[in-house]
Design a protein around this motif. Structure first.
Motif, PDB file in Angstrom:
ATOM      1  N   TYR A 230       0.824  -1.210   0.000  1.00 55.81           N
ATOM      2  CA  TYR A 230       0.000   0.000   0.000  1.00 55.81           C
ATOM      3  C   TYR A 230       0.861   1.263   0.000  1.00 55.81           C
ATOM      4  O   TYR A 230       0.431   2.295  -0.515  1.00 55.81           O
ATOM      5  N   ASP A 231       2.041   1.196   0.563  1.00 57.13           N
ATOM      6  CA  ASP A 231       2.923   2.364   0.459  1.00 57.13           C
ATOM      7  C   ASP A 231       3.191   2.692  -1.010  1.00 57.13           C
ATOM      8  O   ASP A 231       3.219   3.861  -1.411  1.00 57.13           O
ATOM      9  N   GLN A 232       3.377   1.670  -1.809  1.00 59.51           N
ATOM     10  CA  GLN A 232       3.623   1.898  -3.236  1.00 59.51           C
ATOM     11  C   GLN A 232       2.373   2.445  -3.925  1.00 59.51           C
ATOM     12  O   GLN A 232       2.435   3.383  -4.717  1.00 59.51           O
ATOM     13  N   LEU A 233       1.233   1.830  -3.593  1.00 55.96           N
ATOM     14  CA  LEU A 233      -0.009   2.297  -4.219  1.00 55.96           C
ATOM     15  C   LEU A 233      -0.344   3.722  -3.759  1.00 55.96           C
ATOM     16  O   LEU A 233      -0.846   4.531  -4.548  1.00 55.96           O
ATOM     17  N   TYR A 234      -0.043   4.004  -2.508  1.00 58.35           N
ATOM     18  CA  TYR A 234      -0.338   5.341  -1.989  1.00 58.35           C
ATOM     19  C   TYR A 234       0.516   6.390  -2.698  1.00 58.35           C
ATOM     20  O   TYR A 234       0.046   7.502  -2.978  1.00 58.35           O
ATOM     21  N   ALA A 235       1.746   6.043  -3.001  1.00 62.65           N
ATOM     22  CA  ALA A 235       2.590   6.990  -3.741  1.00 62.65           C
ATOM     23  C   ALA A 235       1.940   7.313  -5.090  1.00 62.65           C
ATOM     24  O   ALA A 235       1.942   8.466  -5.541  1.00 62.65           O
ATOM     25  N   ASP A 236       1.365   6.296  -5.718  1.00 57.38           N
ATOM     26  CA  ASP A 236       0.679   6.550  -6.988  1.00 57.38           C
ATOM     27  C   ASP A 236      -0.641   7.277  -6.785  1.00 57.38           C
ATOM     28  O   ASP A 236      -1.046   8.082  -7.629  1.00 57.38           O
ATOM     29  N   TYR A 237      -1.313   6.988  -5.680  1.00 55.35           N
ATOM     30  CA  TYR A 237      -2.531   7.737  -5.364  1.00 55.35           C
ATOM     31  C   TYR A 237      -2.209   9.222  -5.249  1.00 55.35           C
ATOM     32  O   TYR A 237      -2.909  10.077  -5.798  1.00 55.35           O
ATOM     33  N   LEU A 238      -1.122   9.538  -4.554  1.00 50.67           N
ATOM     34  CA  LEU A 238      -0.746  10.947  -4.386  1.00 50.67           C
ATOM     35  C   LEU A 238      -0.429  11.604  -5.729  1.00 50.67           C
ATOM     36  O   LEU A 238      -0.790  12.763  -5.959  1.00 50.67           O
ATOM     37  N   LEU A 239       0.250  10.858  -6.595  1.00 48.64           N
ATOM     38  CA  LEU A 239       0.559  11.399  -7.925  1.00 48.64           C
ATOM     39  C   LEU A 239      -0.724  11.799  -8.653  1.00 48.64           C
ATOM     40  O   LEU A 239      -0.838  12.891  -9.208  1.00 48.64           O
ATOM     41  N   LEU A 240      -1.694  10.863  -8.657  1.00 46.11           N
ATOM     42  CA  LEU A 240      -2.953  11.141  -9.351  1.00 46.11           C
ATOM     43  C   LEU A 240      -3.753  12.224  -8.606  1.00 46.11           C
ATOM     44  O   LEU A 240      -4.400  13.071  -9.235  1.00 46.11           O
ATOM     45  N   HIS A 241      -3.730  12.167  -7.289  1.00 45.68           N
ATOM     46  CA  HIS A 241      -4.392  13.160  -6.438  1.00 45.68           C
ATOM     47  C   HIS A 241      -3.928  14.568  -6.805  1.00 45.68           C
ATOM     48  O   HIS A 241      -4.736  15.478  -7.063  1.00 45.68           O
ATOM     49  N   ASP A 242      -2.634  14.726  -6.928  1.00 46.69           N
ATOM     50  CA  ASP A 242      -2.129  16.062  -7.230  1.00 46.69           C
ATOM     51  C   ASP A 242      -2.332  16.418  -8.702  1.00 46.69           C
ATOM     52  O   ASP A 242      -2.628  17.569  -9.038  1.00 46.69           O
ATOM     53  N   TYR A 243      -2.191  15.410  -9.563  1.00 43.52           N
ATOM     54  CA  TYR A 243      -2.359  15.668 -10.999  1.00 43.52           C
ATOM     55  C   TYR A 243      -3.774  16.144 -11.311  1.00 43.52           C
ATOM     56  O   TYR A 243      -3.987  17.162 -11.980  1.00 43.52           O
ATOM     57  N   PHE A 244      -4.760  15.409 -10.802  1.00 40.70           N
ATOM     58  CA  PHE A 244      -6.148  15.770 -11.092  1.00 40.70           C
ATOM     59  C   PHE A 244      -6.694  16.832 -10.131  1.00 40.70           C
ATOM     60  O   PHE A 244      -7.647  17.526 -10.461  1.00 40.70           O
ATOM     61  N   GLY A 245      -6.104  16.903  -8.940  1.00 41.47           N
ATOM     62  CA  GLY A 245      -6.709  17.729  -7.901  1.00 41.47           C
ATOM     63  C   GLY A 245      -6.086  19.096  -7.700  1.00 41.47           C
ATOM     64  O   GLY A 245      -6.697  19.969  -7.079  1.00 41.47           O
ATOM     65  N   ARG A 246      -4.868  19.279  -8.217  1.00 38.89           N
ATOM     66  CA  ARG A 246      -4.191  20.544  -7.924  1.00 38.89           C
ATOM     67  C   ARG A 246      -3.906  21.354  -9.179  1.00 38.89           C
ATOM     68  O   ARG A 246      -2.989  22.158  -9.216  1.00 38.89           O
ATOM     69  N   GLY A 247      -4.673  21.095 -10.239  1.00 41.41           N
ATOM     70  CA  GLY A 247      -4.619  22.019 -11.363  1.00 41.41           C
ATOM     71  C   GLY A 247      -3.772  21.594 -12.545  1.00 41.41           C
ATOM     72  O   GLY A 247      -3.853  22.221 -13.598  1.00 41.41           O
ATOM     73  N   ALA A 248      -2.967  20.533 -12.409  1.00 41.01           N
ATOM     74  CA  ALA A 248      -2.147  20.124 -13.556  1.00 41.01           C
ATOM     75  C   ALA A 248      -3.040  19.746 -14.736  1.00 41.01           C
ATOM     76  O   ALA A 248      -2.740  20.065 -15.883  1.00 41.01           O
ATOM     77  N   ASN A 249      -4.115  19.049 -14.450  1.00 45.48           N
ATOM     78  CA  ASN A 249      -5.079  18.693 -15.497  1.00 45.48           C
ATOM     79  C   ASN A 249      -6.481  18.900 -14.939  1.00 45.48           C
ATOM     80  O   ASN A 249      -6.931  18.150 -14.078  1.00 45.48           O
ATOM     81  N   GLN A 250      -7.151  19.911 -15.441  1.00 39.31           N
ATOM     82  CA  GLN A 250      -8.470  20.283 -14.924  1.00 39.31           C
ATOM     83  C   GLN A 250      -9.587  19.506 -15.617  1.00 39.31           C
ATOM     84  O   GLN A 250     -10.723  19.976 -15.704  1.00 39.31           O
ATOM     85  N   VAL A 251      -9.248  18.315 -16.125  1.00 42.66           N
ATOM     86  CA  VAL A 251     -10.236  17.565 -16.909  1.00 42.66           C
ATOM     87  C   VAL A 251     -11.523  17.314 -16.121  1.00 42.66           C
ATOM     88  O   VAL A 251     -12.616  17.349 -16.691  1.00 42.66           O
ATOM     89  N   MET A 252     -11.417  17.096 -14.825  1.00 44.11           N
ATOM     90  CA  MET A 252     -12.642  16.808 -14.064  1.00 44.11           C
ATOM     91  C   MET A 252     -13.582  18.013 -14.044  1.00 44.11           C
ATOM     92  O   MET A 252     -14.796  17.847 -14.126  1.00 44.11           O
ATOM     93  N   HIS A 253     -13.014  19.177 -13.960  1.00 43.24           N
ATOM     94  CA  HIS A 253     -13.861  20.380 -14.016  1.00 43.24           C
ATOM     95  C   HIS A 253     -14.476  20.534 -15.404  1.00 43.24           C
ATOM     96  O   HIS A 253     -15.652  20.890 -15.539  1.00 43.24           O
ATOM     97  N   ARG A 254     -13.683  20.253 -16.423  1.00 40.98           N
ATOM     98  CA  ARG A 254     -14.222  20.393 -17.782  1.00 40.98           C
ATOM     99  C   ARG A 254     -15.333  19.374 -18.048  1.00 40.98           C
ATOM    100  O   ARG A 254     -16.350  19.683 -18.654  1.00 40.98           O
ATOM    101  N   LEU A 255     -15.131  18.152 -17.571  1.00 36.66           N
ATOM    102  CA  LEU A 255     -16.163  17.133 -17.767  1.00 36.66           C
ATOM    103  C   LEU A 255     -17.453  17.527 -17.056  1.00 36.66           C
ATOM    104  O   LEU A 255     -18.548  17.339 -17.581  1.00 36.66           O
ATOM    105  N   ARG A 256     -17.312  18.078 -15.874  1.00 38.69           N
ATOM    106  CA  ARG A 256     -18.508  18.466 -15.122  1.00 38.69           C
ATOM    107  C   ARG A 256     -19.225  19.630 -15.810  1.00 38.69           C
ATOM    108  O   ARG A 256     -20.453  19.655 -15.889  1.00 38.69           O
ATOM    109  N   ALA A 257     -18.440  20.554 -16.324  1.00 36.51           N
ATOM    110  CA  ALA A 257     -19.055  21.695 -17.013  1.00 36.51           C
ATOM    111  C   ALA A 257     -19.785  21.221 -18.268  1.00 36.51           C
ATOM    112  O   ALA A 257     -20.904  21.665 -18.553  1.00 36.51           O
ATOM    113  N   LEU A 258     -19.176  20.327 -19.007  1.00 35.17           N
ATOM    114  CA  LEU A 258     -19.836  19.776 -20.191  1.00 35.17           C
ATOM    115  C   LEU A 258     -21.132  19.077 -19.793  1.00 35.17           C
ATOM    116  O   LEU A 258     -22.160  19.226 -20.444  1.00 35.17           O
TER     117      LEU A 258
END
Lengths: 578, 578
Positions: free
Chosen positions: A529-557
């Motif tokens: 889980y330490d390994q999976l958590y490291a990947d969770y954090l990567l995705l967490h920051d990628y999608f959650g901190r502005g690198a890729n705002q795709v979730m906001h765009r999908l919701r707006a669409l």
């Protein structure tokens, strides 16, 4: 379960008792508790006759707009009339031996009232005005007002906004009041008080108005002894300038304090002796911490239900990025109460079982006498960590902490043709555990060490989920002992208000309890889980901190494509479905 | 449907006919076709008695290792014995009027044989040796050999590797032969020929060995008139140095050529006249292009089934990044045949309906007399583009083009508590359409304009899917007219081999056909899909081009956690499930 019976307390020669009343979303529960040891002797539940009014107003049949959620305050009084006597009867105790009553409530559930406490909706001329009714915590139609509050607070650099992770919720007192003003100014004008149901119910019991420190702080933006300034409120809307000064409280009462004495009228409703102590109002999630005797700094209590609320006391005031709020005395008087949350937890598991898996699958489980959660958990429990090859983000209901972004959404990565439902189910369980680890690490990074993780709420009954939480957080889990933590917590406050214990910590050490090390982390799983958590954090920051705002765009669409689609349930601050 | 009847062809005074035989994964289909207009007059299917041997070897009961997939060549002969006469009978034509027979086969399906064509598995002493049997296209146990071939090819800078998008598949001739050598050297030594089933069946019909340009090029690494060098093969394994020189073909025959004449023995099997023309062997996906009369440069034919194969002719030789292969004369003699593919398409939809939705859901659909695809498609068809708020990556079976990475996996982003199965289903359909658009744009960026998108295969019967493809690609879709495109394509080659038409294009213009503009793109949806496609590309590159290797890490964790789990189905090059 261990009770500390060495604490010197002022108990009478023979046993005495208190009543705790937990006002939930759909019903209220009363619980009779013995003060000398916290033993739970009898309980009763009363369902609200009007439940949640989210489609029509019962009094008029008028349809309600989307995102509305109202209640009828008479339903709250009915809990006093029915559940309390029933619980006392079930406990088989002499009512004369009951020395106090305490309550907890959903929050922010808030209503307009006259200066004598009469709810506006009980005035004949306002009975068919939706805005005259209590707005339940999950009334989300004040989002435009909340957006303006947040924008203005940041623009003006209001110091209090940082205490709320940078965001005031649409669920809270100011947004809901501003909606009232702007949509029904007449009713706004008639409102002499704007009061949390948590405090209104105390008013009904005691005949006098009080305001508790918990909702004032977490929901009422009461920080450092004051509300947002007149200037701030005027900038929102000139007619709103005097709101705090005229409709909110003059003073705020500490948790565990005595709000007053039971009136003769309330004694008539409840069958309890007039004159007994009534505790200051409180909130369901927050009273659970003393009920678990977990109020020392560093004891993080996670109340896990449809959503999860995390509460923890601290001795210092710091700003934890993305927390829900920090309030002086918000959990226990004399400590800084920190609150964080995950807006979807059990809701996400239920989404998968109830809405992805079709009903026939549930029927099959029912025929076998189990739930679909049992079926999926049993299949998923056979897997080793990492075996399903999946990683999910647990934002199907948005993210409350630490990203504070309700427009995020869920994701699953790693799907193959070999992926099966128990794999997805397990990945969703794990995702919420990763989300909890993010919150723990946010506290620790801010200088608030988490020394113990205490689980309360209905989800602690899922052994697979608990093992995953232990393995992901690499911590032993303690479990709150009581299955009715909020009602016990309310009762505990009654014992303090009655003077049986000098303060909440003393009462908690006797009446509250937890069982330690109920689940112990597995090191092999933990390493994976330490390994999976490291990947969770990567995705967490990628999608959650502005690198890729795709979730906001999908919701707006989505929102543009289907303006009439039923609104997605919004995140909430407390878990109430245990 | 329009046939060009103005083409001057050499037809006899009265009608004559050809037979096309399509050898699939589980059965063979024969089709009788009138040469003057391509009319399909009669068809018959023969199921292989041994099907796919992927768990035990039928002759011995010996269990087969994971990832193996064998067949029995006698099953292929049985198709000649049973399906051909049955099709002729069904057509009601005089066998004496049949002037040629053509075939197409799955590929790379390859077997060891003696110099006279006898399959090694039919030698009494080898009948219980798994390695003596044909290895079906989806035999994936040669992956270690394929990995070494690729590593060495790049290390040595072999020029041919670029013709295959940088990667030779474990499914192809050299990987499978190297596995044979290294795991069963005795049988390898006995093999005087290593031959595609596509060519072996022609040997059975004509009595002489030929090798077709299509499989030689796409599966046999035959480029610019030669195979990989002796030095290269020696570096792989010293005992492999003479493999190409001794066990492969001396010469390669063009598609549409006459391989020979039907022997008396084969005439006995089929009931066809001895001496009639037998066309050079061919491959199912590739013969579909002439069957749709879509062989001009720029006509991209997508054969959509469990997976999708894209074939297109070009007049110039360029390297398209991530394509499956480019072969001179690989589709039609005289043109460069380009092939690309999506390793999972219908497979992904079936995964969702068969393995995420439980069986009871399918039972309900069945009771209503429809399929679960009908149910989900109907519900999803009511949505506007973008309304579900989801975006998926279609890599549940890896990515064949343009990333050429079988260790990628699928992803879904945008899930909320309001997401329902039809939403996910539609997002999966859309994801495969986005994948097709990536391939089209890769061709166009490499200087190969795609002027027409022609759909063949079973999935063209899903109107929702087709509309999505039109909207996402912003192109009108043409549909191949025939429902048995491969068998028609095989028959068409027989007509050329028989001299009825001078070449495949001439035959295709008469016997092949498509219906143009069967689906027209909707501009409103197209605009929304342009936005979603931009986000698809972002995620495609983020997860697929190394920015975040989480999918590889998840797969590695999975493989370590469950070494005995059944292997995930591997991608394949052609779609054969229509």
């Amino acid at each position: 379960m261990s009770h500390n019976t060495d604490v010197s307390v002022n108990i009478r020669d023979s046993d005495c008792f208190v009543v705790g009343v937990d006002f939930g979303t759909l019903s209220g529960r009363a619980l009779v508790v013995r003060v000398r040891d916290g033993a739970e002797l009898g309980t009763a539940v009363h369902e609200y006759r009007h439940g949640v009014m989210d489609t029509v107003l019962a009094s008029s049949g008028e349809p309600l707009p989307a995102d509305w959620a109202l209640q009828d305050p008479e339903d709250y009084r009915d809990v006093l009339r029915h559940a309390v006597p029933a619980a006392v009867a079930a406990a088989g105790v002499d009512p004369e031996r009951i020395v106090g009553i305490g309550t907890d409530f959903t929050a922010c559930t808030v209503l307009p009232a006259l200066a004598d406490g009469t709810p506006l909706c009980q005035l004949p001329e306002l009975v068919s005005r939706p805005h005259a009714y209590p707005k339940l915590w999950k009334h989300h139609a004040s989002q435009p007002q909340a957006d303006r509050i947040n924008e203005l607070a940041h623009a003006r650099g209001e110091p209090w906004i940082a205490r709320y992770g940078g965001k005031i919720s649409a669920e809270w007192e100011f947004a809901k009041a501003l909606q009232l003003l702007e949509e029904d100014p007449d009713t706004y004008r008639r409102a002499e008080r704007w009061i949390e149901a948590a405090d209104w119910i105390i008013w009904q019991l005691t005949g006098r108005e009080t305001r508790n420190a918990c909702t004032a702080g977490y929901k009422g933006i009461f920080q450092g002894g004051r509300y947002p300034s007149r200037d701030f409120l005027r900038a929102l809307n000139p007619a709103f300038a005097e709101f705090a000064a005229t409709k909110l409280a003059r003073s705020v009462s500490p948790l565990g304090g005595r709000a007053g004495s039971l009136t003769a009228q309330a004694a008539g409703w409840t069958g309890l002796p007039a004159g007994i102590a009534v505790a200051v109002g409180n909130v369901d999630a927050h009273v659970t911490a003393p009920a678990a005797n977990a109020i020392a700094p560093g004891q993080l209590v996670a109340i896990m239900g449809t959503s999860t609320c995390h509460v923890m006391n601290g001795t210092v005031l710091v700003e934890v990025p993305g927390m829900c709020g920090v309030v002086d005395g918000g959990i226990v008087a004399g400590a800084y109460g920190y609150e964080a949350g995950q807006s979807g937890v059990g809701d996400i598991f239920n989404w998968f079982t109830d809405h992805v898996m079709p009903p026939c699958y549930q029927d099959e489980a029912r025929r076998r006498g189990v739930t679909i959660h049992d079926v999926l958990s049993a299949e998923a429990a056979g897997q080793q960590a990492g075996a399903h090859g999946l990683l999910a983000l647990d934002w199907l209901s948005g993210n409350r902490s630490v990203l504070v972004d309700h427009h995020l959404s869920g994701a699953i990565v790693g799907l193959t043709l070999a992926t099966r439902p128990p794999d997805i189910y397990r990945a969703l369980l794990e995702a919420t555990a990763f989300g909890t680890r993010v919150i723990i690490e946010a506290f620790e990074s801010a200088g608030l060490p988490v020394t113990e993780l205490v689980i309360a709420g209905g989800l602690l009954r899922n052994p697979l989920l608990m093992q995953i939480y232990a393995d992901v957080t690499r911590r032993s889990l303690s479990f709150a002992s009581s299955k009715q933590g909020p009602a016990l917590g309310a009762a505990l406050h009654a014992a303090v208000a009655a003077g049986v214990y000098p303060d909440v910590p003393a009462a908690a050490s006797v009446m509250g309890s937890k069982r330690d090390a109920m689940v112990v982390p597995d090191a092999v799983s933990g390493n994976i889980y330490d390994q999976l958590y490291a990947d969770y954090l990567l995705l967490h920051d990628y999608f959650g901190r502005g690198a890729n705002q795709v979730m906001h765009r999908l919701r707006a669409l989505r929102d543009r494509a289907q303006p009439d689609r039923a609104p997605v349930p919004q995140p909430r601050e407390e878990a109430r479905a245990w």
